[in-house]
Design a protein around this motif. Structure first.
Motif, PDB file in Angstrom:
ATOM      1  N   ALA A  23      33.602  14.618  40.630  1.00  0.00           N
ATOM      2  CA  ALA A  23      33.637  14.782  39.178  1.00  0.00           C
ATOM      3  C   ALA A  23      34.884  14.140  38.573  1.00  0.00           C
ATOM      4  O   ALA A  23      34.876  13.714  37.419  1.00  0.00           O
ATOM      5  CB  ALA A  23      33.560  16.264  38.817  1.00  0.00           C
ATOM      6  N   PHE A  24      35.967  14.039  39.339  1.00  0.00           N
ATOM      7  CA  PHE A  24      37.157  13.333  38.857  1.00  0.00           C
ATOM      8  C   PHE A  24      36.947  11.830  38.896  1.00  0.00           C
ATOM      9  O   PHE A  24      37.358  11.104  38.004  1.00  0.00           O
ATOM     10  CB  PHE A  24      38.381  13.683  39.702  1.00  0.00           C
ATOM     11  CG  PHE A  24      38.891  15.073  39.448  1.00  0.00           C
ATOM     12  CD1 PHE A  24      39.417  15.424  38.205  1.00  0.00           C
ATOM     13  CD2 PHE A  24      38.831  16.036  40.439  1.00  0.00           C
ATOM     14  CE1 PHE A  24      39.871  16.713  37.963  1.00  0.00           C
ATOM     15  CE2 PHE A  24      39.281  17.322  40.207  1.00  0.00           C
ATOM     16  CZ  PHE A  24      39.803  17.665  38.970  1.00  0.00           C
ATOM     17  N   LEU A  25      36.285  11.377  39.955  1.00  0.00           N
ATOM     18  CA  LEU A  25      36.180   9.937  40.165  1.00  0.00           C
ATOM     19  C   LEU A  25      35.059   9.285  39.349  1.00  0.00           C
ATOM     20  O   LEU A  25      35.173   8.129  38.966  1.00  0.00           O
ATOM     21  CB  LEU A  25      35.987   9.636  41.654  1.00  0.00           C
ATOM     22  CG  LEU A  25      37.250   9.902  42.492  1.00  0.00           C
ATOM     23  CD1 LEU A  25      36.914   9.924  43.974  1.00  0.00           C
ATOM     24  CD2 LEU A  25      38.310   8.842  42.200  1.00  0.00           C
ATOM     25  N   ALA A  26      33.986  10.019  39.126  1.00  0.00           N
ATOM     26  CA  ALA A  26      32.874   9.446  38.351  1.00  0.00           C
ATOM     27  C   ALA A  26      32.319  10.504  37.409  1.00  0.00           C
ATOM     28  O   ALA A  26      31.203  11.006  37.579  1.00  0.00           O
ATOM     29  CB  ALA A  26      31.783   8.933  39.290  1.00  0.00           C
ATOM     30  N   GLU A  71      26.556  -0.441  36.374  1.00  0.00           N
ATOM     31  CA  GLU A  71      28.023  -0.519  36.119  1.00  0.00           C
ATOM     32  C   GLU A  71      28.768   0.634  36.779  1.00  0.00           C
ATOM     33  O   GLU A  71      29.973   0.557  36.981  1.00  0.00           O
ATOM     34  CB  GLU A  71      28.371  -0.440  34.620  1.00  0.00           C
ATOM     35  CG  GLU A  71      27.725  -1.433  33.699  1.00  0.00           C
ATOM     36  CD  GLU A  71      26.499  -0.860  33.032  1.00  0.00           C
ATOM     37  OE1 GLU A  71      26.653  -0.046  32.108  1.00  0.00           O
ATOM     38  OE2 GLU A  71      25.378  -1.216  33.460  1.00  0.00           O
ATOM     39  N   GLN A  72      28.037   1.718  37.066  1.00  0.00           N
ATOM     40  CA  GLN A  72      28.705   2.883  37.651  1.00  0.00           C
ATOM     41  C   GLN A  72      28.859   2.753  39.160  1.00  0.00           C
ATOM     42  O   GLN A  72      29.487   3.590  39.796  1.00  0.00           O
ATOM     43  CB  GLN A  72      27.899   4.154  37.360  1.00  0.00           C
ATOM     44  CG  GLN A  72      27.744   4.483  35.898  1.00  0.00           C
ATOM     45  CD  GLN A  72      29.012   5.069  35.327  1.00  0.00           C
ATOM     46  OE1 GLN A  72      29.861   5.570  36.048  1.00  0.00           O
ATOM     47  NE2 GLN A  72      29.160   4.975  34.017  1.00  0.00           N
ATOM     48  N   ARG A  73      28.281   1.689  39.730  1.00  0.00           N
ATOM     49  CA  ARG A  73      28.194   1.643  41.181  1.00  0.00           C
ATOM     50  C   ARG A  73      29.548   1.837  41.873  1.00  0.00           C
ATOM     51  O   ARG A  73      29.675   2.651  42.779  1.00  0.00           O
ATOM     52  CB  ARG A  73      27.554   0.346  41.674  1.00  0.00           C
ATOM     53  CG  ARG A  73      27.435   0.301  43.210  1.00  0.00           C
ATOM     54  CD  ARG A  73      26.803  -0.977  43.721  1.00  0.00           C
ATOM     55  NE  ARG A  73      25.374  -1.064  43.480  1.00  0.00           N
ATOM     56  CZ  ARG A  73      24.444  -0.522  44.277  1.00  0.00           C
ATOM     57  NH1 ARG A  73      24.797   0.136  45.355  1.00  0.00           N
ATOM     58  NH2 ARG A  73      23.181  -0.651  43.990  1.00  0.00           N
ATOM     59  N   GLU A  74      30.551   1.105  41.374  1.00  0.00           N
ATOM     60  CA  GLU A  74      31.839   1.159  42.071  1.00  0.00           C
ATOM     61  C   GLU A  74      32.405   2.586  42.072  1.00  0.00           C
ATOM     62  O   GLU A  74      32.807   3.104  43.103  1.00  0.00           O
ATOM     63  CB  GLU A  74      32.813   0.199  41.415  1.00  0.00           C
ATOM     64  CG  GLU A  74      33.924  -0.195  42.356  1.00  0.00           C
ATOM     65  CD  GLU A  74      34.807  -1.255  41.721  1.00  0.00           C
ATOM     66  OE1 GLU A  74      36.024  -1.167  41.888  1.00  0.00           O
ATOM     67  OE2 GLU A  74      34.252  -2.146  41.049  1.00  0.00           O
ATOM     68  N   LYS A  75      32.369   3.213  40.901  1.00  0.00           N
ATOM     69  CA  LYS A  75      32.892   4.583  40.786  1.00  0.00           C
ATOM     70  C   LYS A  75      32.097   5.552  41.664  1.00  0.00           C
ATOM     71  O   LYS A  75      32.648   6.430  42.315  1.00  0.00           O
ATOM     72  CB  LYS A  75      32.774   5.059  39.343  1.00  0.00           C
ATOM     73  CG  LYS A  75      33.843   4.545  38.414  1.00  0.00           C
ATOM     74  CD  LYS A  75      33.645   5.289  37.098  1.00  0.00           C
ATOM     75  CE  LYS A  75      34.628   4.843  36.033  1.00  0.00           C
ATOM     76  NZ  LYS A  75      34.331   5.539  34.766  1.00  0.00           N
TER      77      LYS A  75
END
Ligand SMILES: Cc1cc2nc3c(=O)[nH]c(=O)nc-3n(C[C@H](O)[C@H](O)[C@H](O)COP(=O)(O)OP(=O)(O)OC[C@H]3O[C@@H](n4cnc5c(N)ncnc54)[C@H](O)[C@@H]3O)c2cc1C
Ligand code: SF4
Lengths: 75, 463
Positions: free
Chosen positions: A18-21, A42-46
């Motif tokens: 939850a902090f990272l994404a 676009e969220q893939r990296e997170k």
């Protein structure tokens, strides 16, 4: 599109994800995790960072090299 | 298989057919490819959708945080399968090794995995079940239709049955600010799965969140208006609930009808298989080429005296799928038994509920940590002097410890002090499960005895 599932038997509610994404993973109540089963590319990296950081490896994300297979009748 | 290279040939060019393309089916297919199966793989599914995840349907989807058509399961790897979706299997010929499909096609196999799961038990009165506004929740299509209706802001939602799914639906409705009535035949919500002591906590949670909870009553009839929309429900205590959405949440039926007459030991309680997921035939002889996994399977479990267990658990579908796939590709001495301790989670009314083992088998419960009043505790279930299960409300981090006690068949009550032991937890009390001979829709772990045959079983829910 990125498909996501969390093995909530394993999840211990540590909330690192939850902090990272935060757009994809959020705590709901004190220790339940609520996640989006599908996220934008676009969220893939997170999301991959979140999956890697999960101390119990509960987050499952599409493997990049799994090709979208021809599925008859789907969508 | 014989040690003559036939297994090698099968792994190279054999034919595996999976019937039921959901969680267990997909995970099995992935494991088959992971373990080097290079032959042909056919995935047959009644639903027209690629495999998707069901738990979000009663949580994220009803809360409006995810759309029902966006819960497809992530892929661990490519499975290179021939997908036949939207076509149910209608028959099995074990002698000819063929699966019959609804479109008349027949698919030959060398080995077959059956993972057809369960479906919602419908409202028993067909004309009432067809009223507009009456729903069940099992599939993606159910989830989409219900979410759409909830978004229109019904005046009151009635949930019939307060098992896990019914309770989660009620919770989501509350969170959306909808008025909710829950009608439960038992003495409290979750009573079949967790017993009356914990059920009382679940009842408190519902009432504190504004649910109009009615226990010990049955819904006897649903009424529609002139345009065929549901309008009200009659209850066995003589009262009437006016509701424009009714969700029937009375548990599930195994999808085994298509196997009738096949000779496989398949019936209303599922498909009997051995600890390695190989299915039995009706004579009680284990087959070597038909396997079952997931909600449709019932497997003997070493921790519970090798009684057959039916589990409607996500984690069980995943682990049985892995075991079945491995065993399909292995010599008999390399096969693995399915021994995972059952585990389950639910989220409702802001509380994280998790369980391990088989609470519904317990006769006594000890509140080992925390307090029932605070809705934050660990309850440990005992059966014949040993620890058989545990449930945690917002205390999930302790469960691995109790899982280990279950695996070790540790004595009950645990002889040592536990962290945060309160006055609640000085001694065990009766766990207060309903009479096991009365079928309930509640438990997600069902013990079904020692007999692989299932022919005399009839199940008539009282609703
Ligand atoms: C709303 C909801 C919430 C849930 N929440 C939780 C939870 O919080 N925690 C948890 O542990 N578990 C939960 N579960 C249970 C979990 O989803 C199941 O245990 C899991 O889906 C079982 O997977 P399966 O593959 O065995 O069966 P299923 O997912 O039931 O899949 C069986 C598939 O087989 C298909 N099929 C049936 N008959 C045929 C046929 N004749 N031919 C071809 N195909 C056929 C069906 O269409 C279906 O797609 C929930 C279930 C639901 C419905
Ligand atoms: S990081 Fe892992 S354990 Fe922590 S909340 Fe997220 S999924 Fe759960």
């Amino acid at each position: 599109m990125l498909r996501i599932a969390v093995d909530l038997n394993r999840c211990q509610g540590y909330a690192q994800c939850a902090f990272l994404a935060p757009e994809v993973f959020a705590m709901h109540g004190e220790e339940s995790l609520l996640y989006s089963p599908e996220a934008d590319e676009e969220q893939r990296e997170k999301v991959m960072q979140a999956a890697a950081a999960c101390p119990v490896q509960a987050i499952l994300v599409d493997t990049v090299d799994a090709p979208a297979e021809a599925v008859s009748g789907a969508r | 298989m014989l040690g003559d290279g036939s297994l090698e040939r099968f792994r190279r060019e054999g034919r595996i057919v999976v019937v039921g393309a959901s969680l267990a089916g997909l995970r099995a297919a992935e494991t088959l490819r992971d373990q080097g199966f290079a032959g042909s793989l056919t995935m047959i599914g009644a639903e027209p959708h690629e495999p998707y995840d069901r738990p979000p349907l009663s949580k994220q989807v009803l809360l409006g945080r995810a759309s029902a058509d966006r819960t497809a399961l992530p892929r661990r790897r490519s499975v290179d399968a021939n997908w036949r979706l939207g076509v149910p299997a209608t028959g099995l010929d074990m002698a000819a090794k063929r699966v019959r499909l609804a479109d008349g096609d027949e698919v030959p196999y060398d080995r077959l995995l059956i993972s057809t799961g369960v479906r919602s038990r419908p409202w028993p009165h067909e004309d009432q079940a067809e009223l507009d506004g009456v729903f069940v929740l099992r599939t993606r299509d159910d989830g989409a239709a219900l979410a759409r209706r909830l978004a229109e802001g019904p005046r009151r939602v009635l949930v019939i049955g307060a098992g896990f799914t019914g309770s989660e639906i009620a919770s989501a409705c509350c969170e959306r600010g909808l008025a909710v009535t829950v009608a439960e035949r038992g003495a409290s919500p979750l009573v079949g799965a967790l017993g009356g002591v914990v059920g009382a906590v679940a009842a408190e949670l519902q009432r504190e969140h504004g649910v109009d909870l009615r226990c010990g009553v049955m819904v006897t009839a649903l009424e529609g208006d002139a345009s065929g929309r549901v309008r009200a429900a009659q209850l066995s205590d003589g009262s009437t609930v006016e509701a424009d959405v009714v969700i029937v949440s009375l548990g599930a039926t195994r999808n085994t009808e298509w196997l009738a007459g096949s000779g496989l030991a398949a019936g209303p309680r599922g498909i009997a298989c051995d600890a390695g997921c190989r299915a039995f035939d009706i004579r009680g002889i284990v087959t070597d080429d038909v396997y079952a996994a997931g909600d449709v399977a019932r497997c003997p479990h070493p921790l519970f005296g090798y009684q057959f267990l039916s589990l409607e658990h996500w984690g069980n579908a995943v682990s049985q799928a892995g075991i079945a796939a491995h065993n399909m590709l292995s010599e008999s001495t390399d096969r693995l038994p399915h021994m995972d301790v059952p585990a389950f989670w639910s989220a409702q009314f802001g509380v994280n509920i998790k369980s391990v083992g088989a609470p519904s088998l317990g006769t006594e419960i000890l509140v080992a940590q925390g307090s029932l009043k605070e809705h934050r505790f660990v309850g440990v279930y005992g059966y014949q002097g040993r620890v058989i299960g545990a449930v945690a409300f917002d205390q999930a981090r302790w469960l691995p410890f109790y899982q280990e006690l279950i695996e070790r068949t540790a004595p009950f009550p645990p002889p040592f002090p536990t962290v945060d032991r309160r006055s609640d937890g000085q001694r065990p009390v009766d766990a207060d499960f309903p009479d096991p001979s009365v079928p309930t829709h509640g438990p997600t772990v069902t013990l079904s005895g020692y007999s692989p045959a299932d022919r005399r079983m009839t199940f008539t829910p009282a609703h």
